[in-house]
Design an enzyme around this catalytic site. Structure first.
Site, PDB file in Angstrom:
ATOM      1  N   CYS A 105     -82.807  57.805 -69.839  1.00  0.00           N
ATOM      2  CA  CYS A 105     -83.793  58.888 -69.859  1.00  0.00           C
ATOM      3  C   CYS A 105     -84.993  58.470 -70.713  1.00  0.00           C
ATOM      4  O   CYS A 105     -84.823  57.927 -71.805  1.00  0.00           O
ATOM      5  CB  CYS A 105     -83.171  60.163 -70.407  1.00  0.00           C
ATOM      6  SG  CYS A 105     -81.756  60.739 -69.439  1.00  0.00           S
ATOM      7  N   TYR A 136     -87.080  60.001 -72.507  1.00  0.00           N
ATOM      8  CA  TYR A 136     -87.370  60.656 -73.780  1.00  0.00           C
ATOM      9  C   TYR A 136     -86.204  60.653 -74.757  1.00  0.00           C
ATOM     10  O   TYR A 136     -86.252  61.340 -75.778  1.00  0.00           O
ATOM     11  CB  TYR A 136     -87.823  62.102 -73.548  1.00  0.00           C
ATOM     12  CG  TYR A 136     -86.887  62.939 -72.686  1.00  0.00           C
ATOM     13  CD1 TYR A 136     -85.550  63.137 -73.034  1.00  0.00           C
ATOM     14  CD2 TYR A 136     -87.340  63.535 -71.515  1.00  0.00           C
ATOM     15  CE1 TYR A 136     -84.707  63.896 -72.259  1.00  0.00           C
ATOM     16  CE2 TYR A 136     -86.498  64.303 -70.724  1.00  0.00           C
ATOM     17  CZ  TYR A 136     -85.183  64.486 -71.103  1.00  0.00           C
ATOM     18  OH  TYR A 136     -84.338  65.239 -70.329  1.00  0.00           O
ATOM     19  N   CYS A 137     -85.146  59.909 -74.495  1.00  0.00           N
ATOM     20  CA  CYS A 137     -83.958  59.963 -75.351  1.00  0.00           C
ATOM     21  C   CYS A 137     -84.307  59.599 -76.795  1.00  0.00           C
ATOM     22  O   CYS A 137     -84.839  58.526 -77.061  1.00  0.00           O
ATOM     23  CB  CYS A 137     -82.877  59.018 -74.830  1.00  0.00           C
ATOM     24  SG  CYS A 137     -81.361  59.062 -75.823  1.00  0.00           S
ATOM     25  N   ASP A 190     -78.173  64.690 -86.477  1.00  0.00           N
ATOM     26  CA  ASP A 190     -78.293  63.650 -85.459  1.00  0.00           C
ATOM     27  C   ASP A 190     -79.747  63.340 -85.115  1.00  0.00           C
ATOM     28  O   ASP A 190     -80.018  62.433 -84.336  1.00  0.00           O
ATOM     29  CB  ASP A 190     -77.448  63.962 -84.216  1.00  0.00           C
ATOM     30  CG  ASP A 190     -78.126  64.851 -83.204  1.00  0.00           C
ATOM     31  OD1 ASP A 190     -78.966  65.691 -83.598  1.00  0.00           O
ATOM     32  OD2 ASP A 190     -77.804  64.722 -82.008  1.00  0.00           O
TER      33      ASP A 190
END
Length: 379
Positions: A23, A25-26, A281
């Site tokens: 992806c 935009y991860c 995270d």
């Protein structure tokens, strides 16, 4: 076990940042740290057992919520989660209720997964960015192919096996201008719980500018407001939108449940596949590495002064502009990671999304106030 119950949620990363997708935009794939460089493909059984025992001990009873994230946590395999559930049942006191949640891209799900998730009562979060033209612009395989069809197949498997599921929808510059198209698509799909996550990417670590694919702050506010009006008109009581639920909590004098809107955070750390414990995270770096569950208890890590200071900073670093804001009780400055612009008076530490949140919370405030009035009257 702790003598008193405590609320916390750990984002456990059983395969670290490993994922079958690429992806665009991860935010988690770009980090580099020992947890992902230790050579393993997933969390070892030794770390898994230590984590589950410590989680149960730290929780002190009540409902025990285990939250599996990635990367793509399904890459750990069903047998990993069978062991996890067996360990939960082995160590949890009989009066405790255990709940598991997994956040997945849903492309690896099959009927075996569906049966397992259903039998063990998992809640499943599915990453889906709306209709195909939006989803497939960002959520891609390594060869550039879109994943929309595979995600739809995964959602159908969850539905067929009656697995409770919700959608996490990333709102970027790609779909922020089509709020009703995105919302109605998810509604028509039968999704009953939706979280809209604004994409905010800084151009560099210390930049106050964002990338072109980031959602504009004002545009995100309008996105939420248009969906809110649609929800009020047609779907209240049928669909839960996380930010709407959080706003409504203020009508009843309830504390926020979502960390980004709490006055103080720090109760949602991340544990990597090797046992490393990070403050959050979104802060997986050397500065926010508090310790490792293999040589310290989870309870001591949650109570570590550095972890407490991290959480308190959410409140103590608010600029005066926030403290004087009429919607402070709804927003509380949102997430620390997005506080990188300056307030109108030049004071640093304002949230990039401030204009959007202020617009949206003021937009929904009349409804919230009316709910509060009726609730007080009924009480």
């Amino acid at each position: 076990m702790s003598s008193e119950s405590r609320e916390f949620q750990v984002f456990v990363k059983p395969v670290g940042a490993r994922c079958n997708l690429r992806c665009s935009y991860c935010y988690y794939s770009g980090h580099s740290h020992p947890g992902r460089e230790s050579g393993g493909q997933r969390m070892s059984d030794k770390v898994l057992e230590r984590y589950i025992r410590q989680h149960i001990q730290a929780a002190g009873g009540g409902e025990l919520f285990f939250s599996w994230h990635g990367g793509e946590p399904a890459l750990a395999g069903i047998e990993f989660y069978r062991r996890a559930v067996a360990l939960e049942k082995k160590y949890a006191p009989p009066e405790c209720r255990m709940v598991n949640g997994i956040q997945t891209n849903a492309t690896l799900l099959d009927d075996e997964w569906g049966r397992f998730l259903s039998e063990e009562g998992f809640y499943v979060g599915v990453s889906l960015d709306g209709p195909e033209r939006f989803h497939d612009s960002s959520r891609l395989r390594a060869d550039g192919r879109g994943t929309f069809a595979d995600v739809m197949r995964g959602v159908e498997i969850l539905r067929r096996h009656r697995v409770p599921h919700e959608v996490l929808c990333v709102v970027s510059n790609n779909n922020v201008h089509a709020p009703l198209e995105v919302y109605r698509f998810l509604r028509d799909l039968g999704i009953e719980f939706v979280t809209f996550l604004p994409l905010v990417e800084r151009k560099s670590r210390n930049s106050s500018e964002v990338t072109a694919r980031s959602a504009g702050a004002a545009a995100f506010g309008r996105f939420l407001a248009e969906i809110f009006d649609e929800w009020i008109a047609n779907d209240i009581g049928k669909i839960k939108v996380q930010i709407f639920e959080e706003a409504l909590r203020t009508a009843f004098g309830q504390e926020h449940t979502l960390c980004i809107f709490k006055p103080v955070c720090g109760a949602v750390p991340a544990v990597e596949m090797n046992g490393d414990f990070y403050s959050c995270d979104h802060f997986v770096d050397g500065e926010h590495l508090i310790g490792n569950i293999m040589n310290r208890s989870l309870e001591s890590l949650l109570d570590d002064p550095r972890q407490k200071a991290f959480g308190e900073a959410k409140k103590t670093t608010l600029p005066r502009y926030c403290l004087d804001c009429e919607v402070l009780d709804m927003c509380n400055g949102e997430c620390l990671r997005n506080r990188f612009i300056s307030a109108p008076d030049g004071e640093p530490g304002l949230n990039y999304l401030c204009d959007g949140y202020r617009y949206f919370f003021n937009h929904c405030r009349p409804f919230i106030n009316e709910v509060a009035r009726l609730w007080r009257k009924g009480s």
